[in-house]
Design a protein around this motif. Structure first.
Motif, short mmCIF file in Angstrom:
data_model
loop_
_atom_site.label_atom_id
_atom_site.label_comp_id
_atom_site.label_asym_id
_atom_site.label_seq_id
_atom_site.Cartn_x
_atom_site.Cartn_y
_atom_site.Cartn_z
N ALA A 1 -4.77 2.89 1.46
CA ALA A 1 -5.62 1.94 0.72
C ALA A 1 -6.08 2.55 -0.60
N CYS B 1 0.83 -1.22 0.00
CA CYS B 1 0.00 0.00 0.00
C CYS B 1 0.85 1.26 0.00
N PHE C 1 -5.81 -8.50 0.10
CA PHE C 1 -5.12 -7.63 1.06
C PHE C 1 -5.20 -8.23 2.46
N GLU D 1 -4.13 -7.05 6.35
CA GLU D 1 -3.54 -6.01 7.20
C GLU D 1 -2.74 -6.66 8.31
N GLY D 2 -1.47 -6.35 8.40
CA GLY D 2 -0.63 -6.94 9.44
C GLY D 2 0.81 -6.54 9.24
N SER D 3 1.64 -6.91 10.23
CA SER D 3 3.03 -6.46 10.24
C SER D 3 3.98 -7.56 9.80
N ASP E 1 0.35 -5.50 4.48
CA ASP E 1 0.74 -4.12 4.81
C ASP E 1 0.19 -3.76 6.18
N CYS E 2 1.02 -3.12 7.00
CA CYS E 2 0.57 -2.78 8.36
C CYS E 2 -0.13 -1.43 8.41
N MET E 3 -0.24 -0.76 7.26
CA MET E 3 -0.95 0.51 7.14
C MET E 3 -0.39 1.58 8.09
N SER E 4 0.93 1.72 8.09
CA SER E 4 1.53 2.81 8.86
C SER E 4 1.32 4.11 8.09
#
Ligand code: DAU
Length: 352
Positions: free
Chosen positions: A43, A11, A57, A59-61, A35-38
């Protein structure tokens, strides 16, 4: 046969361009984006492909070992883009760079090692900044793959550390891992902390552009899609354990780049604000990409200067909603802290 790839950091700027490129150009690839969406992930960068049946997709690290293990087990290969990437932020606080870039990469390598039968190839997307800096003279000096690593910023040091862990995983465990080192990217969806989108969007907002130091530092510019094509070629045809430099032979001083952006935006030199230099600011980067060109037949085709830069400027002009949302919230705080008191006249890097 379908190849299922795990893409980390999909992302972000380069990752999202890669996913769009791969879905269009590789019909037999299926992609899982972890993707951890930092702060720099968005998105919206992938809104147009979110419903594609070949895209998923999660979401995670990359530091979550159990999650990474499960995802690596279910894929045929990994392309690792996820990273903290902004030099100025690493000068403020290096810790997130160690966590994501060093520990996160090792978490991936551990999972690839556990699931190495059948072999899972991993491409580690790194940077030319691991080589340190070149002097302005001689002008034909370039970073080659055998140039010693000598990183100068906490960011570059964290990427160099991750490169060394990838190298060690190949040498010690025989893992099928490869490293790419690319020069400065430009193109759509770049987070506006980086110089090109920062300067373009500042000008649209009628703010000055904060040029560091004497403006004579040199960067070697490549369009992000040329970079993406090179990464795909390395995944498909690169030699096990190899390092590949990626660049488009397009060196410019920051002053030249700024002048081009000003011209494209129809603004004059009064919009430049000279600000205090970045500490430890690398003077020059220049990439020798003859290895990838010779061995894999890759060529940059989209980095033509100045047309490609003008197209990118136009993209930001036409996608105001995208960057206005990005430049609100946390970004404002960062910007004020980063540029406060650095200017040579009142109202630094603010309204022109
Ligand atoms: O070389 C590849 C690297 O390119 C990547 O590994 C990094 O993730 C990426 O951030 C980029 O690093 P740079 O530090 O070269 O990029 P940045 O856009 O921050 O700065 C480009 C040049 O512009 C650099 O010489 C500093 C200068 N600059 C930057 C900013 C943000 C300014 O003069 N003013 C600014 O406000």
């Amino acid at each position: 046969m379908i190849t299922h790839l795990l893409i980390t950091g999909g992302c972000g700027f380069i990752g999202s361009n890669f996913i769009r490129y791969a879905l269009a150009e590789r019909p037999d690839w299926q992609l899982t984006n972890l993707d951890c969406m930092s702060y720099s992930a968005n998105a919206e960068n992938l809104a147009d492909v979110a419903d594609d049946a070949r895209y998923r997709f999660v979401e995670g690290s990359i530091c979550d070992a159990a999650l990474v293990d499960r995802l690596v087990a279910g894929c045929d290969g990994v392309i690792h883009f996820a990273a903290e990437s902004h030099v100025d932020r690493s000068i403020i606080d290096a810790r997130p760079f160690i966590d994501s870039n060093v520990a996160g990469t090792q978490t991936l390598l551990d999972a690839v090692r556990r699931h190495d039968d059948p072999v899972r190839r991993m491409v580690h997307v790194s940077t030319d900044e691991v080589y340190g800096e070149l002097p302005l003279e001689p002008t034909d000096a370039r970073f080659r793959e055998d140039t010693p690593i000598a990183p100068n910023s906490p960011y570059a040091a964290s990427k160099a550390a991750s490169d060394l862990l990838v190298r060690a995983a190949h040498r010690t465990f025989g893992l099928d891992v490869l490293i790419t080192r690319c020069s400065n990217n430009f193109g759509p969806y770049q987070f506006p902390e980086k110089v090109v989108p920062l300067f373009v969007t500042n000008l649209i907002e009628d703010r000055k552009v904060p040029l560091y130091g004497d403006g004579l530092n040199v960067r070697d510019w490549i369009h992000v899609l040329d970079h993406c094509e090179a990464v795909a070629a390395v995944f498909e045809r690169g030699a096990r354990g190899a390092v590949y430099n990626i660049g488009a032979d397009n060196e410019r001083t920051n002053l030249e780049l700024t002048q081009m952006i000003l011209d494209a935006m129809g603004r004059g030199p009064e919009m430049i604000e000279r600000v205090t230099d970045r500490p430890g600011h690398d003077r020059r980067y220049a990439i020798d990409s003859s290895r990838i060109q010779g061995e894999l037949g890759w060529r940059p085709t989209r980095s033509q200067w100045p047309e490609a830069l003008e197209d990118t400027v136009r993209w930001y002009v036409e996608h105001e909603q995208w960057w206005r949302r990005v430049k609100s919230g946390e970004y404002r705080e960062y910007y004020e802290r980063q540029y406060r008191g650095r200017g040579d006249h009142q109202g630094s890097a603010s309204r022109g």
